[in-house]
Design a protein around this motif. Structure first.
Motif, short mmCIF file in Angstrom:
data_model
loop_
_atom_site.label_atom_id
_atom_site.label_comp_id
_atom_site.label_asym_id
_atom_site.label_seq_id
_atom_site.Cartn_x
_atom_site.Cartn_y
_atom_site.Cartn_z
N HIS A 81 39.14 38.54 40.38
CA HIS A 81 37.94 38.18 39.60
C HIS A 81 37.94 38.91 38.26
O HIS A 81 37.63 38.31 37.21
CB HIS A 81 36.68 38.54 40.39
CG HIS A 81 35.41 38.25 39.66
ND1 HIS A 81 34.94 36.97 39.44
CD2 HIS A 81 34.50 39.09 39.09
CE1 HIS A 81 33.80 37.02 38.77
NE2 HIS A 81 33.52 38.29 38.55
N LEU A 82 38.31 40.18 38.29
CA LEU A 82 38.37 40.96 37.05
C LEU A 82 39.42 40.40 36.11
O LEU A 82 39.19 40.28 34.89
CB LEU A 82 38.68 42.43 37.38
CG LEU A 82 38.83 43.38 36.18
CD1 LEU A 82 37.54 43.43 35.39
CD2 LEU A 82 39.22 44.78 36.65
N SER A 83 40.58 40.03 36.63
CA SER A 83 41.64 39.45 35.81
C SER A 83 41.19 38.14 35.17
O SER A 83 41.46 37.87 34.00
CB SER A 83 42.88 39.22 36.68
OG SER A 83 43.90 38.58 35.93
N ASP A 84 40.48 37.32 35.95
CA ASP A 84 39.97 36.04 35.40
C ASP A 84 38.96 36.29 34.28
O ASP A 84 38.94 35.57 33.28
CB ASP A 84 39.33 35.22 36.52
CG ASP A 84 40.34 34.72 37.54
OD1 ASP A 84 41.55 34.73 37.21
OD2 ASP A 84 39.94 34.34 38.65
N GLN A 85 38.13 37.31 34.45
CA GLN A 85 37.15 37.63 33.42
C GLN A 85 37.82 38.08 32.13
O GLN A 85 37.40 37.69 31.03
CB GLN A 85 36.19 38.73 33.93
CG GLN A 85 35.26 38.29 35.03
CD GLN A 85 34.27 37.23 34.55
OE1 GLN A 85 33.70 37.34 33.48
NE2 GLN A 85 34.09 36.19 35.36
N VAL A 86 38.87 38.89 32.25
CA VAL A 86 39.60 39.35 31.07
C VAL A 86 40.25 38.17 30.34
O VAL A 86 40.20 38.06 29.11
CB VAL A 86 40.67 40.39 31.47
CG1 VAL A 86 41.59 40.71 30.29
CG2 VAL A 86 40.00 41.66 31.97
N SER A 88 39.27 35.10 30.41
CA SER A 88 38.20 34.30 29.79
C SER A 88 37.73 34.94 28.49
O SER A 88 37.50 34.25 27.49
CB SER A 88 37.04 34.16 30.77
OG SER A 88 35.97 33.45 30.17
N LEU A 89 37.62 36.26 28.47
CA LEU A 89 37.19 36.97 27.26
C LEU A 89 38.23 36.80 26.15
O LEU A 89 37.87 36.63 24.97
CB LEU A 89 36.96 38.45 27.56
CG LEU A 89 35.73 38.78 28.40
CD1 LEU A 89 35.71 40.26 28.75
CD2 LEU A 89 34.45 38.41 27.65
N ASP A 92 37.81 33.34 24.75
CA ASP A 92 36.62 33.26 23.91
C ASP A 92 36.86 33.93 22.55
O ASP A 92 36.42 33.42 21.52
CB ASP A 92 35.43 33.95 24.60
CG ASP A 92 34.95 33.17 25.82
OD1 ASP A 92 35.31 31.97 25.92
OD2 ASP A 92 34.24 33.75 26.66
#
Length: 265
Positions: A81-86, A88-89, A92
């Motif tokens: 989940h953390l890797s996916d968030q990074v 995505s950032l 963006d």
């Protein structure tokens, strides 16, 4: 009493084994020995592959400082989940950078003609002047004012005038080098920065561009329209600013226009 009976009576009695419990110490000693034997047997029965697997598990590298033995399914899901968030950032951020680039590009462009507006043109002009002074190379500016533009606007309206401005801007952009820059610096006024061009080169290029403008023709509501152009050139000096260079080139253009009018009398 018979002899047989006498023999039976005198037969010794068999000794029975003792049924008394062993002492506590003896039982404890035997239990310890049995446990040791079982442990040794289990160690011998352990397949070599299991020991190898444990050794390999110990040699696995840590992930983000987390030991392999602590990478439970729950921890792995959290890391995913953390890797996916990074990711995505990062995506963006890339989109924001691209939007900013486009916004800056639009802010630098004239609202009508695909050339620099005056603000952006002066900024680039100051950069070229600084570069020329630092590296001791020549660079020049050519200033153009359209002849007959007001008459077209008055007779055919602003849409016709806008079409003329667009055609002139495209003509200038198509007849310069990649190192040169075109800007619209007034209503019907354009300027061109000529990199690595001295006074004579600037005069020749100005005449060539003015001739190209005079050959530019548009058709508007069945009418063939064209304009002329007066120009003036100026070679940068070491203490110039963009504003001063534009003023000097404008003065040279005005002197050229007055001279042409006098010659036509």
């Amino acid at each position: 009493m018979s002899f047989a009976q006498h023999q039976s009576d005198e037969k010794p009695k068999a000794t029975l084994p003792s049924l008394q419990p062993k002492s506590v110490l003896e039982r404890a000693t035997q239990a310890a020995a049995a446990a040791k034997r079982n442990s040794t047997a289990e160690a011998r029965a352990t397949p070599p592959s299991s020991a190898s697997a444990e050794s390999q598990a110990a040699e696995k590298p840590m992930i983000l400082g987390i030991p392999p033995q602590e990478l439970t399914p729950l921890v792995r899901r959290a890391l995913k989940h953390l890797s996916d968030q990074v990711a995505s950032l990062k995506s963006d951020r890339a989109r924001l950078v691209e939007r900013l680039r486009r916004a800056e590009e639009l802010a630098d462009r004239d609202t009508l003609v695909p050339v620099f507006n005056r603000r952006a043109f002066e900024r680039e002009l100051n950069r070229v002047i600084s570069f020329a002074h630092r590296y001791e190379v020549q660079a020049s500016l050519v200033y153009f004012d359209l002849d007959g533009f007001k008459q077209i606007n008055d007779r055919f309206g602003h849409p016709a005038g806008d079409a003329i401005l667009l055609a002139v801007g495209e003509t200038l952009a198509a007849n310069i080098r990649e190192s040169d820059l075109v800007g619209r610096v007034g209503g019907d006024e354009f300027a061109v920065i000529l990199a690595k061009a001295g006074p004579e080169d600037a005069r020749k290029k100005g005449a060539q561009l003015a001739e190209a403008i005079s050959r530019t023709e548009i058709t508007y509501q069945g009418h063939r329209l064209r304009v002329g152009a007066a120009y003036g050139s100026y070679c940068f000096e070491s203490d110039d600013t963009g504003e001063r260079a534009l003023s000097r080139a404008d003065e040279a253009m005005y002197a050229n226009k007055v001279g042409r009018k006098i010659q036509s009398l």
